[in-house]
Design an enzyme around this catalytic site. Structure first.
Site, PDB file in Angstrom:
ATOM      1  N   ARG A  81     -35.913 -34.173  -5.243  1.00 30.56           N
ATOM      2  CA  ARG A  81     -35.339 -32.724  -5.547  1.00 30.56           C
ATOM      3  C   ARG A  81     -36.267 -32.036  -4.837  1.00 30.56           C
ATOM      4  O   ARG A  81     -35.825 -30.951  -4.405  1.00 30.56           O
ATOM      5  CB  ARG A  81     -35.471 -32.534  -7.152  1.00 30.56           C
ATOM      6  CG  ARG A  81     -35.094 -31.089  -7.505  1.00 30.56           C
ATOM      7  CD  ARG A  81     -35.034 -31.392  -9.033  1.00 30.56           C
ATOM      8  NE  ARG A  81     -35.107 -30.044  -9.788  1.00 30.56           N
ATOM      9  CZ  ARG A  81     -34.234 -29.209 -10.208  1.00 30.56           C
ATOM     10  NH1 ARG A  81     -33.002 -29.458  -9.577  1.00 30.56           N
ATOM     11  NH2 ARG A  81     -34.499 -28.124 -10.598  1.00 30.56           N
ATOM     12  N   LYS A 108     -29.578 -27.161 -17.890  1.00 25.91           N
ATOM     13  CA  LYS A 108     -30.422 -26.720 -19.056  1.00 25.91           C
ATOM     14  C   LYS A 108     -30.015 -25.306 -19.861  1.00 25.91           C
ATOM     15  O   LYS A 108     -29.354 -24.393 -19.165  1.00 25.91           O
ATOM     16  CB  LYS A 108     -31.917 -26.385 -18.649  1.00 25.91           C
ATOM     17  CG  LYS A 108     -32.742 -27.411 -18.370  1.00 25.91           C
ATOM     18  CD  LYS A 108     -34.169 -27.339 -17.979  1.00 25.91           C
ATOM     19  CE  LYS A 108     -34.938 -28.361 -17.581  1.00 25.91           C
ATOM     20  NZ  LYS A 108     -36.420 -27.972 -17.291  1.00 25.91           N
ATOM     21  N   HIS A 161     -32.396 -23.009 -11.676  1.00 29.98           N
ATOM     22  CA  HIS A 161     -33.726 -22.467 -12.172  1.00 29.98           C
ATOM     23  C   HIS A 161     -33.120 -21.173 -12.693  1.00 29.98           C
ATOM     24  O   HIS A 161     -32.670 -20.343 -11.848  1.00 29.98           O
ATOM     25  CB  HIS A 161     -34.889 -22.109 -10.976  1.00 29.98           C
ATOM     26  CG  HIS A 161     -35.542 -23.480 -10.661  1.00 29.98           C
ATOM     27  ND1 HIS A 161     -36.227 -23.562  -9.262  1.00 29.98           N
ATOM     28  CD2 HIS A 161     -35.500 -24.708 -11.405  1.00 29.98           C
ATOM     29  CE1 HIS A 161     -36.775 -24.628  -9.546  1.00 29.98           C
ATOM     30  NE2 HIS A 161     -36.558 -25.430 -10.339  1.00 29.98           N
ATOM     31  N   TYR A 176     -42.375 -23.268  -3.890  1.00 26.31           N
ATOM     32  CA  TYR A 176     -41.973 -23.603  -2.607  1.00 26.31           C
ATOM     33  C   TYR A 176     -42.258 -22.395  -1.576  1.00 26.31           C
ATOM     34  O   TYR A 176     -41.865 -22.504  -0.558  1.00 26.31           O
ATOM     35  CB  TYR A 176     -40.380 -23.915  -2.427  1.00 26.31           C
ATOM     36  CG  TYR A 176     -40.042 -24.868  -3.321  1.00 26.31           C
ATOM     37  CD1 TYR A 176     -40.298 -26.359  -2.892  1.00 26.31           C
ATOM     38  CD2 TYR A 176     -39.053 -24.825  -4.466  1.00 26.31           C
ATOM     39  CE1 TYR A 176     -39.955 -27.264  -3.946  1.00 26.31           C
ATOM     40  CE2 TYR A 176     -38.862 -25.871  -5.387  1.00 26.31           C
ATOM     41  CZ  TYR A 176     -39.430 -27.120  -4.834  1.00 26.31           C
ATOM     42  OH  TYR A 176     -38.715 -28.316  -5.741  1.00 26.31           O
ATOM     43  N   ARG A 179     -31.413 -32.369 -11.063  1.00 24.12           N
ATOM     44  CA  ARG A 179     -32.527 -32.999 -11.964  1.00 24.12           C
ATOM     45  C   ARG A 179     -32.073 -34.431 -12.066  1.00 24.12           C
ATOM     46  O   ARG A 179     -30.802 -34.738 -12.383  1.00 24.12           O
ATOM     47  CB  ARG A 179     -32.396 -32.302 -13.149  1.00 24.12           C
ATOM     48  CG  ARG A 179     -33.125 -30.931 -13.272  1.00 24.12           C
ATOM     49  CD  ARG A 179     -33.038 -30.118 -14.439  1.00 24.12           C
ATOM     50  NE  ARG A 179     -33.651 -28.897 -14.307  1.00 24.12           N
ATOM     51  CZ  ARG A 179     -32.769 -27.828 -14.050  1.00 24.12           C
ATOM     52  NH1 ARG A 179     -31.640 -28.034 -14.129  1.00 24.12           N
ATOM     53  NH2 ARG A 179     -33.334 -26.616 -14.206  1.00 24.12           N
ATOM     54  N   HIS A 213     -37.867 -36.838  -8.769  1.00 24.53           N
ATOM     55  CA  HIS A 213     -38.393 -35.349  -8.536  1.00 24.53           C
ATOM     56  C   HIS A 213     -38.838 -35.283  -7.156  1.00 24.53           C
ATOM     57  O   HIS A 213     -38.571 -34.180  -6.699  1.00 24.53           O
ATOM     58  CB  HIS A 213     -39.635 -35.136  -9.590  1.00 24.53           C
ATOM     59  CG  HIS A 213     -39.343 -33.777  -9.918  1.00 24.53           C
ATOM     60  ND1 HIS A 213     -38.283 -33.009 -10.767  1.00 24.53           N
ATOM     61  CD2 HIS A 213     -40.277 -32.574  -9.752  1.00 24.53           C
ATOM     62  CE1 HIS A 213     -38.574 -31.828 -10.896  1.00 24.53           C
ATOM     63  NE2 HIS A 213     -39.739 -31.507 -10.256  1.00 24.53           N
TER      64      HIS A 213
END
Length: 316
Positions: A259, A183, A282, A291, A159, A256
């Site tokens: 990424r 995160k 994730h 994807y 990120r 992004h």
């Protein structure tokens, strides 16, 4: 190019450098594009100070006649608009002949995902002139930083907030991985390619030569900001400028997008979806499943290429 046109072009490029912090690659791209435009006007006995909207339309038609790609024409038109807006605002002329122009529609084969060839072009453009000792050290440092950011982003799929806040320890030459705190405070390992490690090493060498005190700080990409490191917005601006210099649309090139390219290109080459989920950080596989269109295409290609009856027509 007559003297007046040359002065106007130099003034415009000076504005881009001073007010927008445009990098050398960006300035060189604008100079090439606008010099071509000014040479075209010269053939019509015009210059930017007296060109009409019809002259600009004739130039765009000439680009089409030359067989230039749609993205290139769109980039040239963007340069013309900015140049003529500058001439109008800076009172070099009383009107803006580019205001009424419409540009070509850009078509993308895969919306939001850069191709391998496009990423290669970005990296090649970012590398241009890095070893030129005649360039000022500060300019080389800025170019080396952008190259290191781009190589690291494409190698890891981080990120953008994780990338710009990397600790200085991430540049250790012996480490094949960097530890990312993502995160929710979750940690994961991200592997570094040889190209990314070399780019980081080259950047740190220049940083230590240009700003040794900043090089000793806690961040890999230090900057004069509230956080102490490069901001996401500053990196995004530099990346867009690089995209324009490469011939890609500004809307297509953003952190992004790199990424997305990292994940898509891994899956296209056979990576497992769960592995890509882990690399992207994730928490839920459902997030990574955006994807699956890549997997679907890969499976169709496998059936087409490997199934023994794939070349036979199905019976009705």
């Amino acid at each position: 190019m007559n003297a007046r046109a040359a002065r106007q072009l130099d003034a415009f490029l000076d504005m881009l450098a001073a007010e927008r912090g445009a990098a050398r690659n960006t300035l060189d791209a604008y100079r090439r594009d606008l010099s071509d435009y000014i040479d075209f006007l010269h053939g019509r006995r015009r210059d930017p100070g007296d060109a009409a909207t019809g002259d600009l339309r004739a130039y765009l038609a000439d680009l089409d006649t030359r067989g230039m790609a749609t993205a290139t024409v769109a980039r040239r038109l963007s340069a013309l608009r900015q140049f003529h807006k500058f001439l109008y605002v800076d009172r070099h002329r009383a009107d803006d002949p580019a205001a009424a122009l419409e540009g070509p529609r850009l078509r993308r084969s895969a919306p939001g995902v850069l191709s391998v060839a496009e990423v290669d072009r970005l990296l090649a453009t970012a590398r241009e002139g890095l070893d030129d000792a005649r360039r000022p050290l500060r300019e080389r440092l800025r170019a080396a930083r952008l190259h290191a950011l781009l190589e690291t982003l494409y190698a890891t799929g981080l990120r953008v907030s994780e990338l710009v806040s990397l600790p200085r320890s991430a540049a250790r030459a012996r480490d094949p991985f960097i530890v990312i705190k993502g995160k929710g405070g979750r940690e994961r390992l991200a592997p570094l390619t040889g190209a990314a490690k070399r780019a980081l090493s080259d950047y740190r060498t220049l940083l230590e030569a240009e700003a040794p005190a900043r090089a000793e700080g806690p961040f890999l990409f230090p900057a004069d900001s509230d956080s102490g490191h490069l901001t996401r917005q500053a990196f995004a601006r530099e990346l867009k400028s690089l995209g324009v210099a490469t011939g890609l649309s500004a809307a297509q090139v953003h952190p992004h997008a790199l990424r997305h390219a990292f994940a898509s290109h891994l899956l296209q080459n056979g990576a497992d979806l769960r592995v890509v989920q882990e690399l992207l950080g994730h928490a839920d596989i459902a997030t990574t499943q955006i994807y699956t269109h890549v997997l679907d295409e890969r499976m169709r290609a496998m059936v087409r290429d490997l199934h023994p009856l794939s070349d036979q027509e199905s019976e009705s």
